[in-house]
Design an enzyme around this catalytic site. Structure first.
Site, PDB file in Angstrom:
ATOM      1  N   GLU A 132      -3.384  -2.357   8.957  1.00  0.00           N
ATOM      2  CA  GLU A 132      -3.351  -1.906   6.970  1.00  0.00           C
ATOM      3  C   GLU A 132      -3.455  -0.383   7.426  1.00  0.00           C
ATOM      4  OE1 GLU A 132      -2.224  -3.808   5.799  1.00  0.00           O
ATOM      5  OE2 GLU A 132      -3.682  -4.399   4.256  1.00  0.00           O
ATOM      6  N   THR A 185       1.895   0.574  -1.350  1.00  0.00           N
ATOM      7  CA  THR A 185       0.804   0.727  -1.158  1.00  0.00           C
ATOM      8  C   THR A 185       0.078   2.439  -1.102  1.00  0.00           C
ATOM      9  OG1 THR A 185      -0.064  -1.595  -1.033  1.00  0.00           O
ATOM     10  CG2 THR A 185      -1.497   0.172  -0.186  1.00  0.00           C
TER      11      THR A 185
END
Ligand code: HSE
Length: 311
Positions: A132, A185
């Site tokens: 991530e 994101t």
């Protein structure tokens, strides 16, 4: 010892409206698949990626799956191991449904299985967070932890990492609509205010505590009235066309709640059953079409399993 394994890992809804970076749950579909094979030559290679429209890198240092697998092998002291990875993207990238997380978790679960599972699912969370970190600049755990553990998860603390699995009412059903607009994101994180007025913080922590309390007591009305966000949603909602009208449509059609899934642009609702979820998805998709925006809908109960072996 297995020489090859095929793993599915689920999509996730992170934040769950009021719990930015600290709450998330897994759904049954969509999700990603990884096939991993042991090879004689040491090193981690990506040999195939499908379903990504050419958007994901084959370079093992730049792909979240191979990168996290490499971190895992370093950690267990098995740099002598060689693996080939095939990644089958079965969900949209940049959708707010934990796309990179599903791939990374499938890869980590696959390598841990091939190594005869020396680490627990909980132990794998920090390696998935590395993926991530590369994908969006911050190693948040609210997608990877529910993707690995299944169910509903609270990241109580990042330093030290403290992840709590929460109970939830089994009848809770989730509807999701992904409008086909790209919201990376990384960008959606950059627009959030970094300072929060105390009065907003008071509202927010009341709601987070209310939601967690509602999950423990299986009080669906408390869950629904706690899912309000005065910090992140007011900013991110500008990335989703007609967000507040979409909320009205969802609530008029029986949704318990409505909010942004992860960093968006997917939106989700909780309902009490599959019929409500399917009706709401239809209405939301009709509205997106009216806005000239194609969309994809999913519906699912909360997924209790996390990654599973397919072969
Ligand atoms: N908590 C993360 C965010 C989830 O909202 O940026 C990303 O899907």
């Amino acid at each position: 010892m297995k020489r090859s394994v095929n793993v599915f890992a689920p999509a996730t809804v992170a934040n769950v409206v009021c719990g930015y970076d600290v709450l998330g749950f897994a759904v049954n579909a969509p999700g990603d698949e990884v096939i991993m094979r042991i090879k004689d030559e040491p090193g981690v290679k990506i040999t195939k990626i499908s379903g990504d429209e050419g958007r994901l890198p084959y370079d093992p240092a730049k792909n979240t799956v191979s990168l996290s697998v490499q971190h895992y092998l370093n950690h267990i002291g098995r740099n002598d191991v060689g693996v080939e990875i095939e990644l089958y993207k079965k969900m949209p990238i940049g959708s707010g449904l934990g796309s990179s997380s599903a791939s990374t978790v499938a890869g980590l679960f696959a390598i841990n299985t091939l190594m005869d599972s020396p680490l627990t699912r909980m132990d794998l969370v920090p390696f998935a967070m590395k993926g991530e970190e590369m994908a969006c600049g911050y190693g948040h755990a609210d997608n990877v932890a529910p993707a690995l553990l299944g169910g509903f998860v609270l990241v109580r603390s990042y330093d030290p990492l403290d992840i709590i699995q929460l109970p939830y009412p089994e009848e809770l059903y989730c509807s999701i609509v992904f409008p086909q607009i790209d919201v990376p994101t990384r960008d959606a994180r950059q627009i959030i205010r970094t300072k929060v007025p105390l009065k907003d913080a008071v509202v927010q922590w009341g709601n987070v505590a209310g939601l967690v309390s509602g999950l423990y007591t299986k009080d669906i009305d408390l869950i629904a009235r706690s899912m309000k966000d005065v910090i992140v949603e007011p900013v991110r909602s500008i990335l989703i066309p007609d967000f507040y009208r979409l909320r009205e449509i969802a609530l008029e059609n029986g949704a318990l709640t409505f909010g942004i899934s992860g960093s968006g642009p997917s939106v989700f609702t909780f309902t009490r059953n599959a019929e409500d979820a399917s009706r709401i998805n239809k209405k939301l998709q009709e509205h997106f079409l009216w806005l000239d925006t194609e969309s994809i809908a999913y519906q699912s109960p909360i997924n209790a399993n996390g990654p599973i072996i397919l072969d």
